[in-house]
Design an enzyme around this catalytic site. Sequence first.
Site, PDB file in Angstrom:
ATOM      1  CG  HIS A 206     -27.560  13.262 -23.344  1.00 28.09           C
ATOM      2  ND1 HIS A 206     -27.140  12.695 -22.161  1.00 28.09           N
ATOM      3  CD2 HIS A 206     -26.443  13.508 -24.064  1.00 28.09           C
ATOM      4  CE1 HIS A 206     -25.816  12.613 -22.177  1.00 28.09           C
ATOM      5  NE2 HIS A 206     -25.363  13.093 -23.317  1.00 28.09           N
ATOM      6  CB  CYS A 244     -24.271   9.806 -24.809  1.00 29.10           C
ATOM      7  SG  CYS A 244     -22.861  10.441 -23.892  1.00 29.10           S
ATOM      8  CG  HIS A 271     -22.835  13.171 -27.137  1.00 24.30           C
ATOM      9  ND1 HIS A 271     -23.423  13.612 -25.976  1.00 24.30           N
ATOM     10  CD2 HIS A 271     -23.227  14.029 -28.117  1.00 24.30           C
ATOM     11  CE1 HIS A 271     -24.143  14.692 -26.232  1.00 24.30           C
ATOM     12  NE2 HIS A 271     -24.055  14.960 -27.524  1.00 24.30           N
ATOM     13  CG  ASP A 316     -19.323  13.661 -24.647  1.00 26.73           C
ATOM     14  OD1 ASP A 316     -19.233  14.830 -24.285  1.00 26.73           O
ATOM     15  OD2 ASP A 316     -20.290  12.942 -24.369  1.00 26.73           O
ATOM     16  CG  HIS A 317     -17.251  14.785 -20.970  1.00 30.21           C
ATOM     17  ND1 HIS A 317     -17.863  14.191 -19.911  1.00 30.21           N
ATOM     18  CD2 HIS A 317     -18.175  15.610 -21.510  1.00 30.21           C
ATOM     19  CE1 HIS A 317     -19.094  14.622 -19.810  1.00 30.21           C
ATOM     20  NE2 HIS A 317     -19.322  15.485 -20.772  1.00 30.21           N
ATOM     21  CE1 TYR A 330     -18.520  19.179 -23.942  1.00 32.94           C
ATOM     22  CE2 TYR A 330     -18.705  19.189 -21.550  1.00 32.94           C
ATOM     23  CZ  TYR A 330     -19.151  18.771 -22.787  1.00 32.94           C
ATOM     24  OH  TYR A 330     -20.229  17.934 -22.888  1.00 32.94           O
TER      25      TYR A 330
HETATM   26  C1  DNO Z   1     -22.401  16.547 -20.662  1.00 29.71           C
HETATM   27  C2  DNO Z   1     -23.429  16.498 -21.693  1.00 29.71           C
HETATM   28  C3  DNO Z   1     -24.803  16.709 -21.110  1.00 29.71           C
HETATM   29  C4  DNO Z   1     -25.798  16.907 -22.210  1.00 29.71           C
HETATM   30  C5  DNO Z   1     -27.196  17.106 -21.734  1.00 29.71           C
HETATM   31  C6  DNO Z   1     -28.142  17.084 -22.889  1.00 29.71           C
HETATM   32  O1  DNO Z   1     -21.332  16.907 -20.916  1.00 29.71           O
HETATM   33  O2  DNO Z   1     -23.356  15.374 -22.470  1.00 29.71           O
HETATM   34  O3  DNO Z   1     -24.767  17.826 -20.290  1.00 29.71           O
HETATM   35  O4  DNO Z   1     -25.449  18.053 -22.917  1.00 29.71           O
HETATM   36  O5  DNO Z   1     -27.549  16.157 -20.810  1.00 29.71           O
HETATM   37  O6  DNO Z   1     -29.353  17.564 -22.491  1.00 29.71           O
END
Ligand code: DNO
Length: 358
Positions: A206, A244, A271, A316-317, A330
Amino acid sequence: MNMTFRWYGQGNDTVTLEHIKQIPGVKGIVWALHDKPAGEVWTTEEIGAEIAYIESHGFHADVVESVNVHESIKIGTADRLQYIDNYKQTIRNLSEFGVKVICYNFMPIFDWTRTEMFHPLEDGSTALFFENAKVENADPKELIRTVSEASDLTLPGWEPDKLARITELFAAYEEVNEAKLWENLEFFLKEILPVAEQSGIQMAIHPDDPPFSIFGLPRIITGAGSYEKLIEISDSPSNTFTMCTGSMGASKSNDMVAIAEKYANRSPFAHIRNVKIYDNGDFTETSHYTQDGSIDIKGVVKALQAQKYGGYVRPDHGRHIWGEVCRPGYGLYDRALGIMYLLGLWDAYETKRMEGAK
Ligand code: DNO
């Protein structure tokens, strides 16, 4: 595109699998054993129980996010070998249950970092926010305390025991610059990738979030250049990326559409979310809608569709909307809206491509 949703486990999330079931198009749950301290082996009993629960709701459990990497591995101390052995065992154990992708990161001490969890947006919702000046002037310990106190639930990627050891950890990182961190990542990868390959698992790193140094600590997975270096380290099919858009895209120098075009084939997991970057480099998270932020989400989905991307995707978020009380970033509602936007874009581009092919 195999749509998934991140879930923190029973009793550890305000969202339930029954809720997620009602979001159209979700096939799998992105999960982890969130109580496990970094460096410990995930046992087959623990893995089996979690996967059985997820599968009993009709979801696959192909993607784990994350198996956290112990700080000793990142710092490169002598005891790292023991933690690397444990990591290998966790990979083997996960593969017994058919796990296909392990997302992990190599960020020193902090995982994703924000200065505010519930920053008000103009539409009346709140979202995660990052302010450079606050980080530049902050005592990291105080910042983390304030941020963690904003939520009853633990911060994802932040293990509480680190707070107690923070001074010691910062001292240990004094010797670790970017070059050293790359060396330690290379050492780790050369150890674990053969095991991952034998186990049929893809290790998907990531990006650092945000993708620049904070608190003087090195950060190395920050853009396309980092991907090139990773490929140089190993061309193993198990050496892959989690794309991401919101993490890498928080730096204006990263063109996420170009990155999706070039690296989607090495990214079994994506993501997808938006952020709005201000002129001074501060950023706020927004809805997934392209027009709300600085990232061309439309262009990213178009690039994935053009490649008939078959990897796992998750929204994602999200913002916190409609009064939802949830883990920062989340909640259920805005991520569900995000999914509908991503699926809508996908279908539209797919239809267009197929009409063009006629
Ligand atoms: C945040 C996530 C990160 C991700 C880690 C993967 O919301 O995208 O915490 O899970 O960095 O190791």
